[in-house]
Design an enzyme around this catalytic site. Structure first.
Site, PDB file in Angstrom:
ATOM      1  N   MET A  37       0.982   3.967   1.619  1.00  0.00           N
ATOM      2  CA  MET A  37      -0.156   4.966   1.875  1.00  0.00           C
ATOM      3  C   MET A  37      -1.344   4.911   1.111  1.00  0.00           C
ATOM      4  SD  MET A  37       1.492   8.722   1.671  1.00  0.00           S
ATOM      5  CE  MET A  37       1.132  10.004   2.573  1.00  0.00           C
ATOM      6  N   CYS A  38      -2.536   4.666   1.666  1.00  0.00           N
ATOM      7  CA  CYS A  38      -3.758   4.361   0.789  1.00  0.00           C
ATOM      8  C   CYS A  38      -5.281   5.030   1.301  1.00  0.00           C
ATOM      9  CB  CYS A  38      -3.859   2.778   0.635  1.00  0.00           C
ATOM     10  SG  CYS A  38      -2.496   2.052   0.036  1.00  0.00           S
ATOM     11  N   THR A  39      -6.098   5.059   0.756  1.00  0.00           N
ATOM     12  CA  THR A  39      -7.333   5.327   1.170  1.00  0.00           C
ATOM     13  C   THR A  39      -8.351   4.256   0.665  1.00  0.00           C
ATOM     14  OG1 THR A  39      -6.887   7.877   1.039  1.00  0.00           O
ATOM     15  CG2 THR A  39      -9.380   7.040   1.060  1.00  0.00           C
TER      16      THR A  39
ATOM     17  N   CYS B 166       0.818  -1.308  -0.012  1.00  0.00           N
ATOM     18  CA  CYS B 166      -0.244  -0.188  -0.098  1.00  0.00           C
ATOM     19  C   CYS B 166       0.774   1.065   0.058  1.00  0.00           C
ATOM     20  CB  CYS B 166      -0.887   0.023   1.092  1.00  0.00           C
ATOM     21  SG  CYS B 166      -2.681   0.632   0.832  1.00  0.00           S
TER      22      CYS B 166
ATOM     23  N   CYS C 201      -0.056   3.599   3.419  1.00  0.00           N
ATOM     24  CA  CYS C 201      -1.575   3.199   3.386  1.00  0.00           C
ATOM     25  C   CYS C 201      -2.300   3.768   4.416  1.00  0.00           C
ATOM     26  CB  CYS C 201      -1.438   1.671   3.480  1.00  0.00           C
ATOM     27  SG  CYS C 201      -1.767   0.862   1.950  1.00  0.00           S
TER      28      CYS C 201
END
Length: 393
Positions: free
Chosen positions: A140-142, A2, A6
Protein backbone atom coordinates in the site's frame (compact mmCIF):
# COMPACT_ATOMS: atom_id res chain seq x y z
CA UNK A 1 7.60 -4.22 -0.76
CA UNK A 2 5.02 -1.65 -0.89
CA UNK A 3 2.86 -3.18 1.76
CA UNK A 4 -0.49 -4.80 1.31
CA UNK A 5 -1.68 -1.56 -0.01
CA UNK A 6 0.68 0.05 -2.44
CA UNK A 7 -2.44 1.87 -3.56
CA UNK A 8 -1.05 3.64 -6.51
CA UNK A 9 -3.28 6.48 -7.58
CA UNK A 10 -2.52 7.96 -10.91
CA UNK A 11 -3.84 11.48 -10.77
CA UNK A 12 -2.76 13.77 -13.52
CA UNK A 13 -4.67 16.94 -12.85
CA UNK A 14 -7.63 18.08 -10.87
CA UNK A 15 -9.16 20.89 -8.86
CA UNK A 16 -11.20 19.60 -5.96
CA UNK A 17 -11.64 21.11 -2.55
CA UNK A 18 -11.09 19.06 0.58
CA UNK A 19 -14.39 17.57 1.64
CA UNK A 20 -15.73 17.05 -1.87
CA UNK A 21 -15.72 13.27 -2.34
CA UNK A 22 -13.08 12.97 0.39
CA UNK A 23 -13.47 10.36 3.16
CA UNK A 24 -14.61 11.74 6.54
CA UNK A 25 -11.26 11.04 8.24
CA UNK A 26 -9.35 13.28 5.82
CA UNK A 27 -7.72 16.21 7.59
CA UNK A 28 -6.93 19.62 6.17
CA UNK A 29 -3.70 19.89 4.20
CA UNK A 30 -0.74 20.01 6.55
CA UNK A 31 1.92 22.73 6.48
CA UNK A 32 5.20 23.52 8.22
CA UNK A 33 6.02 19.83 8.81
CA UNK A 34 9.47 20.09 7.18
CA UNK A 35 12.20 19.75 8.37
CA UNK A 36 10.60 16.70 9.99
CA UNK A 37 9.81 16.92 13.70
CA UNK A 38 6.98 16.33 16.12
CA UNK A 39 4.75 13.30 16.68
CA UNK A 40 4.63 12.16 13.03
CA UNK A 41 8.44 11.92 12.83
CA UNK A 42 9.93 8.67 14.15
CA UNK A 43 13.53 9.39 13.18
CA UNK A 44 16.17 9.31 10.48
CA UNK A 45 17.31 6.22 8.59
CA UNK A 46 20.88 4.85 8.85
CA UNK A 47 23.18 4.53 5.82
CA UNK A 48 25.10 1.45 4.68
CA UNK A 49 27.36 0.85 1.69
CA UNK A 50 26.79 -2.22 -0.48
CA UNK A 51 29.85 -3.02 -2.60
CA UNK A 52 28.96 -4.76 -5.86
CA UNK A 53 32.63 -5.71 -6.27
CA UNK A 54 32.25 -8.10 -3.31
CA UNK A 55 31.07 -11.66 -4.01
CA UNK A 56 27.24 -11.69 -3.77
CA UNK A 57 27.39 -13.96 -0.72
CA UNK A 58 29.23 -11.25 1.28
CA UNK A 59 27.55 -8.03 0.12
CA UNK A 60 24.90 -7.79 2.83
CA UNK A 61 26.89 -9.10 5.80
CA UNK A 62 27.30 -5.75 7.57
CA UNK A 63 23.67 -4.76 7.16
CA UNK A 64 22.15 -8.03 8.33
CA UNK A 65 24.70 -8.50 11.12
CA UNK A 66 23.48 -5.18 12.55
CA UNK A 67 19.81 -5.85 11.89
CA UNK A 68 19.68 -9.63 12.33
CA UNK A 69 17.68 -9.67 15.60
CA UNK A 70 15.09 -7.28 14.10
CA UNK A 71 14.80 -9.47 10.98
CA UNK A 72 14.23 -12.54 13.16
CA UNK A 73 11.56 -10.74 15.19
CA UNK A 74 9.68 -9.60 12.09
CA UNK A 75 9.79 -13.03 10.43
CA UNK A 76 8.68 -14.71 13.67
CA UNK A 77 5.69 -12.35 13.84
CA UNK A 78 4.69 -13.32 10.29
CA UNK A 79 5.11 -17.01 11.17
CA UNK A 80 2.89 -16.55 14.23
CA UNK A 81 0.20 -14.94 12.07
CA UNK A 82 0.46 -17.74 9.48
CA UNK A 83 0.31 -20.42 12.16
CA UNK A 84 -2.83 -18.81 13.60
CA UNK A 85 -4.59 -19.67 10.34
CA UNK A 86 -2.65 -22.91 9.82
CA UNK A 87 -2.20 -24.36 13.34
CA UNK A 88 -0.65 -27.58 12.05
CA UNK A 89 2.50 -25.69 11.08
CA UNK A 90 2.57 -27.48 7.73
CA UNK A 91 2.64 -24.27 5.71
CA UNK A 92 5.75 -22.89 7.42
CA UNK A 93 7.35 -26.32 7.23
CA UNK A 94 6.78 -26.24 3.47
CA UNK A 95 8.37 -22.76 3.32
CA UNK A 96 11.47 -24.02 5.13
CA UNK A 97 11.75 -27.22 3.13
CA UNK A 98 10.48 -26.37 -0.35
CA UNK A 99 11.38 -22.73 -1.07
CA UNK A 100 15.16 -23.33 -1.05
CA UNK A 101 14.55 -25.52 -4.08
CA UNK A 102 13.76 -22.32 -6.00
CA UNK A 103 17.43 -21.40 -5.83
CA UNK A 104 19.19 -22.13 -9.07
CA UNK A 105 16.25 -20.58 -10.89
CA UNK A 106 16.32 -17.02 -9.55
CA UNK A 107 17.95 -14.35 -11.73
CA UNK A 108 21.38 -12.82 -11.32
CA UNK A 109 23.19 -12.67 -7.99
CA UNK A 110 20.07 -12.76 -5.83
CA UNK A 111 20.24 -16.38 -4.71
CA UNK A 112 23.81 -16.09 -3.46
CA UNK A 113 22.94 -12.85 -1.69
CA UNK A 114 20.04 -14.55 0.09
CA UNK A 115 22.22 -17.51 1.08
CA UNK A 116 24.65 -15.06 2.67
CA UNK A 117 21.84 -13.32 4.56
CA UNK A 118 20.50 -16.66 5.84
CA UNK A 119 23.91 -17.79 7.04
CA UNK A 120 24.73 -14.55 8.85
CA UNK A 121 21.34 -14.27 10.57
CA UNK A 122 20.81 -17.97 11.23
CA UNK A 123 17.33 -17.69 9.72
CA UNK A 124 16.26 -20.66 7.56
CA UNK A 125 16.89 -19.96 3.89
CA UNK A 126 13.25 -20.64 2.98
CA UNK A 127 12.11 -17.88 5.33
CA UNK A 128 14.62 -15.41 3.85
CA UNK A 129 13.29 -16.26 0.39
CA UNK A 130 9.70 -15.74 1.57
CA UNK A 131 10.69 -12.32 2.97
CA UNK A 132 12.10 -11.45 -0.44
CA UNK A 133 8.89 -12.33 -2.28
CA UNK A 134 6.66 -10.34 0.10
CA UNK A 135 5.72 -7.90 -2.64
CA UNK A 136 4.32 -10.64 -4.84
CA UNK A 137 2.25 -11.84 -1.86
CA UNK A 138 1.35 -8.85 0.22
CA UNK A 139 2.00 -5.28 -0.67
CA UNK A 140 0.00 0.00 0.00
CA UNK A 141 1.75 3.24 -0.97
CA UNK A 142 1.46 6.73 -2.35
CA UNK A 143 3.97 7.96 -4.93
CA UNK A 144 4.08 11.29 -6.76
CA UNK A 145 6.23 13.29 -9.15
CA UNK A 146 5.86 17.05 -9.47
CA UNK A 147 7.28 19.55 -11.95
CA UNK A 148 7.64 23.19 -10.94
CA UNK A 149 7.42 26.20 -13.26
CA UNK A 150 11.12 25.95 -14.07
CA UNK A 151 10.81 22.32 -15.19
CA UNK A 152 12.44 21.01 -12.01
CA UNK A 153 11.22 17.58 -10.81
CA UNK A 154 10.65 16.16 -7.31
CA UNK A 155 9.79 12.49 -6.83
CA UNK A 156 8.46 11.39 -3.43
CA UNK A 157 6.67 8.51 -1.77
CA UNK A 158 5.10 7.14 1.38
CA UNK A 159 5.90 3.46 1.87
CA UNK A 160 2.92 1.73 3.48
CA UNK A 161 3.25 -1.94 4.41
CA UNK A 162 1.70 -4.49 6.75
CA UNK A 163 -2.08 -4.41 6.39
CA UNK A 164 -3.69 -7.59 7.78
CA UNK A 165 -0.33 -8.60 9.30
CA UNK A 166 -1.29 -8.43 12.96
CA UNK A 167 -3.09 -5.59 14.74
CA UNK A 168 -1.74 -4.50 18.15
CA UNK A 169 -4.89 -3.62 20.10
CA UNK A 170 -2.94 -2.00 22.93
CA UNK A 171 -0.91 0.42 20.80
CA UNK A 172 -3.34 0.71 17.85
CA UNK A 173 -0.64 -0.21 15.34
CA UNK A 174 0.04 -2.89 12.76
CA UNK A 175 2.59 -5.33 14.19
CA UNK A 176 4.66 -5.88 11.03
CA UNK A 177 4.53 -2.19 10.08
CA UNK A 178 6.15 -1.29 13.40
CA UNK A 179 8.72 -4.06 13.09
CA UNK A 180 9.73 -2.89 9.62
CA UNK A 181 10.73 0.56 10.90
CA UNK A 182 13.96 -0.62 12.60
CA UNK A 183 14.67 -2.67 9.46
CA UNK A 184 14.52 0.40 7.21
CA UNK A 185 17.95 1.29 5.81
CA UNK A 186 19.40 3.65 3.24
CA UNK A 187 21.88 2.07 0.83
CA UNK A 188 24.74 3.52 -1.17
CA UNK A 189 25.24 0.84 -3.84
CA UNK A 190 28.77 1.15 -5.21
CA UNK A 191 30.98 -0.33 -7.89
CA UNK A 192 34.67 0.63 -8.27
CA UNK A 193 34.25 2.91 -5.23
CA UNK A 194 31.65 4.98 -7.10
CA UNK A 195 27.93 5.25 -6.36
CA UNK A 196 25.75 3.37 -8.84
CA UNK A 197 22.47 4.18 -7.12
CA UNK A 198 20.96 5.11 -3.76
CA UNK A 199 17.97 3.31 -2.28
CA UNK A 200 15.78 2.85 0.77
CA UNK A 201 14.83 -0.73 1.56
CA UNK A 202 14.39 -3.22 4.39
CA UNK A 203 17.38 -5.10 5.78
CA UNK A 204 17.29 -8.65 4.45
CA UNK A 205 15.41 -7.70 1.27
CA UNK A 206 17.67 -7.73 -1.80
CA UNK A 207 15.19 -6.13 -4.21
CA UNK A 208 14.56 -2.39 -4.43
CA UNK A 209 11.30 -0.44 -4.16
CA UNK A 210 12.58 3.14 -3.77
CA UNK A 211 15.72 4.48 -5.44
CA UNK A 212 17.63 7.08 -7.42
CA UNK A 213 20.35 6.58 -10.00
CA UNK A 214 22.33 9.86 -9.95
CA UNK A 215 22.02 11.83 -13.17
CA UNK A 216 19.66 9.32 -14.77
CA UNK A 217 16.40 8.37 -13.05
CA UNK A 218 14.26 7.98 -9.94
CA UNK A 219 12.00 4.98 -9.36
CA UNK A 220 9.35 3.85 -6.91
CA UNK A 221 7.08 0.82 -6.99
CA UNK A 222 3.48 0.52 -5.81
CA UNK A 223 1.35 -2.60 -5.66
CA UNK A 224 -1.47 -3.12 -8.14
CA UNK A 225 -4.31 -5.35 -7.02
CA UNK A 226 -5.59 -7.66 -9.72
CA UNK A 227 -7.17 -11.10 -9.92
CA UNK A 228 -4.27 -12.18 -12.15
CA UNK A 229 -1.86 -11.22 -9.41
CA UNK A 230 1.27 -12.24 -7.61
CA UNK A 231 -0.21 -15.39 -6.09
CA UNK A 232 -0.82 -16.81 -9.55
CA UNK A 233 2.65 -15.76 -10.66
CA UNK A 234 4.26 -17.57 -7.73
CA UNK A 235 2.25 -20.72 -8.41
CA UNK A 236 3.32 -20.65 -12.07
CA UNK A 237 6.93 -20.11 -10.99
CA UNK A 238 6.82 -23.09 -8.63
CA UNK A 239 5.33 -25.17 -11.44
CA UNK A 240 8.33 -24.37 -13.61
CA UNK A 241 7.14 -21.42 -15.73
CA UNK A 242 10.05 -19.13 -14.98
CA UNK A 243 10.12 -16.60 -17.78
CA UNK A 244 8.64 -13.74 -15.75
CA UNK A 245 10.64 -11.25 -13.64
CA UNK A 246 10.25 -10.80 -9.88
CA UNK A 247 9.08 -7.26 -9.10
CA UNK A 248 11.76 -6.26 -6.60
CA UNK A 249 14.45 -7.73 -8.84
CA UNK A 250 13.47 -5.81 -11.96
CA UNK A 251 13.43 -2.48 -10.09
CA UNK A 252 16.88 -3.23 -8.73
CA UNK A 253 18.09 -4.21 -12.20
CA UNK A 254 16.81 -0.92 -13.61
CA UNK A 255 18.48 1.15 -10.89
CA UNK A 256 21.70 -0.82 -11.29
CA UNK A 257 21.93 -0.90 -15.08
CA UNK A 258 19.67 1.60 -16.86
CA UNK A 259 21.51 4.78 -17.79
CA UNK A 260 18.54 6.94 -18.83
CA UNK A 261 14.86 7.58 -18.25
CA UNK A 262 13.96 6.24 -21.71
CA UNK A 263 15.96 3.04 -21.25
CA UNK A 264 14.30 2.44 -17.89
CA UNK A 265 10.84 3.07 -19.34
CA UNK A 266 11.50 0.61 -22.14
CA UNK A 267 12.49 -2.12 -19.68
CA UNK A 268 9.59 -1.48 -17.30
CA UNK A 269 6.97 -1.46 -20.06
CA UNK A 270 8.17 -4.57 -21.92
CA UNK A 271 9.42 -7.09 -19.36
CA UNK A 272 6.96 -9.87 -18.37
CA UNK A 273 6.36 -9.73 -14.61
CA UNK A 274 5.49 -12.15 -11.87
CA UNK A 275 2.94 -9.70 -10.43
CA UNK A 276 1.00 -6.66 -11.66
CA UNK A 277 2.47 -3.34 -10.54
CA UNK A 278 2.68 0.40 -10.88
CA UNK A 279 6.10 1.78 -11.69
CA UNK A 280 6.54 5.49 -10.95
CA UNK A 281 9.52 6.66 -12.98
CA UNK A 282 11.23 10.05 -13.03
CA UNK A 283 13.99 11.56 -15.15
CA UNK A 284 16.07 14.73 -15.18
CA UNK A 285 14.23 16.87 -17.74
CA UNK A 286 10.85 18.55 -18.04
CA UNK A 287 8.14 16.01 -18.83
CA UNK A 288 10.19 13.01 -17.69
CA UNK A 289 7.82 11.63 -15.11
CA UNK A 290 5.27 8.86 -15.57
CA UNK A 291 3.20 6.12 -13.99
CA UNK A 292 3.39 2.80 -15.82
CA UNK A 293 0.38 0.58 -15.11
CA UNK A 294 1.38 -3.03 -15.62
CA UNK A 295 -0.47 -6.29 -15.95
CA UNK A 296 1.79 -9.29 -15.64
CA UNK A 297 2.27 -9.68 -19.37
CA UNK A 298 1.49 -6.24 -20.79
CA UNK A 299 1.51 -2.50 -20.16
CA UNK A 300 -2.01 -1.14 -19.80
CA UNK A 301 -1.24 2.56 -19.56
CA UNK A 302 1.58 5.12 -19.37
CA UNK A 303 0.64 8.54 -17.97
CA UNK A 304 3.37 11.15 -18.32
CA UNK A 305 3.87 14.66 -17.07
CA UNK A 306 2.86 17.37 -19.53
CA UNK A 307 3.18 20.68 -17.71
CA UNK A 308 2.52 22.69 -20.86
CA UNK A 309 -1.00 21.23 -20.91
CA UNK A 310 -1.61 21.45 -17.16
CA UNK A 311 -0.36 18.03 -16.07
CA UNK A 312 2.35 19.21 -13.68
CA UNK A 313 2.10 16.21 -11.37
CA UNK A 314 1.35 12.51 -11.42
CA UNK A 315 0.10 10.73 -8.31
CA UNK A 316 -0.25 6.99 -7.81
CA UNK A 317 -1.60 4.95 -4.95
CA UNK A 318 -2.91 1.40 -5.49
CA UNK A 319 -5.79 1.81 -7.93
CA UNK A 320 -5.91 2.24 -11.69
CA UNK A 321 -6.06 5.91 -12.61
CA UNK A 322 -9.14 5.46 -14.78
CA UNK A 323 -11.11 3.87 -11.91
CA UNK A 324 -12.47 5.20 -8.64
CA UNK A 325 -10.41 4.13 -5.62
CA UNK A 326 -11.94 1.96 -2.93
CA UNK A 327 -14.13 4.37 -0.93
CA UNK A 328 -12.53 3.41 2.39
CA UNK A 329 -9.06 4.05 1.03
CA UNK A 330 -9.23 7.25 -0.99
CA UNK A 331 -5.76 8.75 -0.72
CA UNK A 332 -6.01 10.06 -4.27
CA UNK A 333 -8.45 12.89 -3.59
CA UNK A 334 -6.56 14.42 -0.64
CA UNK A 335 -3.25 14.12 -2.51
CA UNK A 336 -4.67 15.93 -5.50
CA UNK A 337 -6.31 18.54 -3.32
CA UNK A 338 -3.18 19.32 -1.36
CA UNK A 339 -1.01 19.54 -4.48
CA UNK A 340 -3.51 21.86 -6.13
CA UNK A 341 -3.62 24.03 -3.02
CA UNK A 342 0.17 24.11 -2.96
CA UNK A 343 0.23 25.23 -6.63
CA UNK A 344 3.00 24.55 -9.11
CA UNK A 345 4.72 27.79 -8.13
CA UNK A 346 5.40 26.61 -4.58
CA UNK A 347 6.54 23.03 -5.10
CA UNK A 348 9.53 22.09 -2.93
CA UNK A 349 10.75 19.31 -0.62
CA UNK A 350 8.93 21.09 2.21
CA UNK A 351 5.57 21.38 0.43
CA UNK A 352 5.70 17.81 -0.89
CA UNK A 353 6.53 16.51 2.59
CA UNK A 354 3.51 18.46 3.87
CA UNK A 355 1.29 16.66 1.36
CA UNK A 356 2.63 13.25 2.40
CA UNK A 357 2.11 14.18 6.06
CA UNK A 358 -1.62 14.78 5.59
CA UNK A 359 -3.99 12.02 6.79
CA UNK A 360 -4.98 9.60 5.31
CA UNK A 361 -2.00 9.88 2.92
CA UNK A 362 -0.08 9.39 6.15
CA UNK A 363 -1.69 6.46 7.96
CA UNK A 364 -1.06 3.58 10.37
CA UNK A 365 0.69 1.57 7.65
CA UNK A 366 3.20 4.27 6.71
CA UNK A 367 6.73 3.08 7.43
CA UNK A 368 8.73 5.87 5.81
CA UNK A 369 8.63 8.92 3.54
CA UNK A 370 11.27 9.44 0.84
CA UNK A 371 12.01 12.68 -1.06
CA UNK A 372 14.16 12.59 -4.22
CA UNK A 373 15.56 15.45 -6.31
CA UNK A 374 17.57 14.07 -9.21
CA UNK A 375 18.89 17.33 -10.66
CA UNK A 376 20.12 18.55 -7.27
CA UNK A 377 21.33 15.15 -6.09
CA UNK A 378 19.14 15.06 -2.97
CA UNK A 379 17.78 11.87 -1.40
CA UNK A 380 16.12 11.94 2.04
CA UNK A 381 14.15 9.29 3.94
CA UNK A 382 12.37 9.65 7.29
CA UNK A 383 10.60 7.12 9.50
CA UNK A 384 6.99 8.06 10.22
CA UNK A 385 4.30 7.70 12.86
CA UNK A 386 0.60 8.45 12.62
CA UNK A 387 -0.75 9.35 16.09
CA UNK A 388 -4.41 8.80 16.84
CA UNK A 389 -6.86 9.67 15.52
CA UNK A 390 -5.49 7.98 12.41
CA UNK A 391 -7.03 5.59 9.91
CA UNK A 392 -5.72 2.05 10.08
CA UNK A 393 -4.52 1.92 6.48
Amino acid sequence: MCGTACFVFVVLVGARTLGQDAPPWTEDCRNSTYPPSGPTFRGTVPWYTINLDFPPYKRWHEVVADRGPAIKLMIQSVKDIVNTFNPSGKLMKMVDEKLPGMLGHLPGPFEEEMKGIADVTGIPLGEIISFNIFYEIFSMCTSLITEDQAGHLIHARNMDFGVFLGWDTNNHTWVVTEQLKPLTVNLDIQRDNKTVFLATTFAGYVGMLTGIRPGALTLTLNERFNINGGYLGIIEWLLGRRGDMWIGFITRAVLENATSYEEAKNILTKTPLLAPAYFILGGNRSGQGCVITRARKATLDVHELDALHGRWYVVQTNYDGWKHPFFLDDRRTPTMTCLNRTTQEHISFASVYDVLSTKPILNKLTVYTTLMDLSRGKFETYLRDCPDPCIGW
